[in-house]
Scaffold this motif. Structure first.
Motif, PDB file in Angstrom:
ATOM      1  N   ARG A   1       2.651  -2.884   0.749  1.00  0.00           N
ATOM      2  CA  ARG A   1       1.213  -2.665   0.943  1.00  0.00           C
ATOM      3  C   ARG A   1       0.945  -1.525   1.928  1.00  0.00           C
ATOM      4  O   ARG A   1       0.042  -0.724   1.735  1.00  0.00           O
ATOM      5  CB  ARG A   1       0.548  -3.957   1.422  1.00  0.00           C
TER       6      ARG A   1
ATOM      7  N   CYS B   1       1.530   1.746   0.250  1.00  0.00           N
ATOM      8  CA  CYS B   1       0.416   2.034  -0.662  1.00  0.00           C
ATOM      9  C   CYS B   1      -0.799   2.545   0.095  1.00  0.00           C
ATOM     10  O   CYS B   1      -1.414   3.535  -0.297  1.00  0.00           O
ATOM     11  CB  CYS B   1       0.024   0.781  -1.439  1.00  0.00           C
ATOM     12  N   SER B   2      -1.144   1.861   1.187  1.00  0.00           N
ATOM     13  CA  SER B   2      -2.375   2.277   1.864  1.00  0.00           C
ATOM     14  C   SER B   2      -2.189   3.631   2.536  1.00  0.00           C
ATOM     15  O   SER B   2      -3.130   4.390   2.698  1.00  0.00           O
ATOM     16  CB  SER B   2      -2.848   1.218   2.864  1.00  0.00           C
TER      17      SER B   2
ATOM     18  N   LYS C   1      -1.402   6.157  -1.118  1.00  0.00           N
ATOM     19  CA  LYS C   1      -2.133   6.073  -2.380  1.00  0.00           C
ATOM     20  C   LYS C   1      -3.612   5.843  -2.123  1.00  0.00           C
ATOM     21  O   LYS C   1      -3.977   5.003  -1.314  1.00  0.00           O
ATOM     22  CB  LYS C   1      -1.596   4.894  -3.214  1.00  0.00           C
TER      23      LYS C   1
ATOM     24  N   ASN D   1      -6.485   2.398  -4.571  1.00  0.00           N
ATOM     25  CA  ASN D   1      -6.635   0.955  -4.380  1.00  0.00           C
ATOM     26  C   ASN D   1      -7.812   0.356  -5.142  1.00  0.00           C
ATOM     27  O   ASN D   1      -7.802  -0.811  -5.472  1.00  0.00           O
ATOM     28  CB  ASN D   1      -6.784   0.629  -2.889  1.00  0.00           C
TER      29      ASN D   1
ATOM     30  N   ASN E   1       7.222   2.741  -9.196  1.00  0.00           N
ATOM     31  CA  ASN E   1       5.858   3.029  -8.840  1.00  0.00           C
ATOM     32  C   ASN E   1       4.968   3.313 -10.055  1.00  0.00           C
ATOM     33  O   ASN E   1       3.820   2.887 -10.123  1.00  0.00           O
ATOM     34  CB  ASN E   1       5.980   4.274  -7.954  1.00  0.00           C
TER      35      ASN E   1
ATOM     36  N   CYS F   1       0.657  -0.407  -6.357  1.00  0.00           N
ATOM     37  CA  CYS F   1      -0.475  -0.169  -5.453  1.00  0.00           C
ATOM     38  C   CYS F   1      -1.793  -0.640  -6.071  1.00  0.00           C
ATOM     39  O   CYS F   1      -2.816  -0.724  -5.402  1.00  0.00           O
ATOM     40  CB  CYS F   1      -0.565   1.306  -5.082  1.00  0.00           C
TER      41      CYS F   1
END
Length: 274
Positions: free
Chosen positions: A17, A20-21, A24, A27, A187, A193
């Motif tokens: 996570r 991802c944050s 990416k 979200n 991914n 994500c």
């Protein structure tokens, strides 16, 4: 033992996570059928499994088939039945409502593997054995583009692709043939994500992770994850040592570029740089 496995899961999901944050911005993107096209559905035990090739996927599909009542034992299921029998439903086969209902209520899981090891495993499987899809489709294109003075025979059959040539193809922004699920990024295959996976297993700790997962979903006690190697069973599994031997054939810059290619997978799943 369960407690330490719970902690490991918490840690893996946290790293995923956070990555991802940090990297990416998708979200809040809409989940489309494309994003869930690699996810298999088991409705009885309410499981969604995102298939990552070369990370135990054949055996996971066997387990799902047993859970679903399609077979009584994983040992009874042949390789071709697993991959070409169409016994398991995919999530993109449902309508919008069906997709979202399952994403919101089922246990979502994926299993991953060290990216270089996964890559070498795919190369050995697809290019070092007779194959009537990968040789003519990928092999021919790779040999004709990257091999100087290729023989007529090699160009005709597409057999005998060298690892170095395969890596040239992988890193080529103008690839002569497209990407393939066997060496694509996790991914991209599983959109971690966008889809919040409940369980992240690793090939390297398969037995513990798999049996813990089966315990979590309340699977029958006698169902364990099969240990057998699915293809070319007389051949040694791809190990760290074997992977090193293949990567030793590359230049330092090709090794670095290969790492860069899988950078997000290394980061997201907390594998150390080889």
């Amino acid at each position: 033992k369960w407690r330490s496995l719970y902690q490991i899961q918490g840690e893996r999901k946290r790293i995923m996570r956070e990555t991802c944050s940090k990297y990416k911005s998708n979200n809040r993107r809409i989940i489309t059928p494309y994003h869930v096209s690699r996810i298999f559905v088991e409705d009885k035990y309410r499981v969604l499994y995102c298939e990552v090739p070369k990370a135990g996927c054949s055996n996971w599909k066997r387990v799902l088939m047993v859970l679903n009542g399609l077979a009584s034992s994983t040992k009874d299921i042949q390789h071709n039945t697993v991959h070409y029998g169409n016994y398991l439903k995919r999530l993109d086969g449902f309508d919008h409502k069906g997709i979202y209902h399952r994403l919101n209520t089922y246990t979502k899981m994926l299993f991953i593997r060290e990216p270089f090891e996964k890559l070498v495993s795919a190369f050995r499987d697809k290019f070092e054995h007779p194959n009537n899809y990968y040789h003519p489709v990928f092999g021919k294109a790779i040999i004709s583009r990257y091999r100087v003075n290729a023989t007529k025979e090699a160009l005709r059959t597409g057999s005998g692709v060298k690892f170095k040539e395969f890596i040239q193809y992988l890193l080529d922004v103008h690839r002569p043939v497209g990407m393939d699920i066997h060496w694509d990024h996790v991914n991209r295959l599983c959109s971690p994500c966008l889809i919040d996976y409940d369980f992240v297993g690793k090939f390297e700790s398969m037995e513990d992770d798999a049996n813990f997962f089966l315990h979590l979903i309340g699977a029958p006690q006698n169902l364990t994850f099969p240990k057998f190697k699915d293809r070319h069973s007389n051949e040694e599994r791809t190990t760290t040592k074997i992977t090193r031997q293949y990567f030793a054939q590359l230049s330092p810059s090709q090794r670095q570029q290969s790492y860069d290619f899988y950078y997000m997978d290394y980061l997201m799943f907390n594998y150390s740089k080889p």
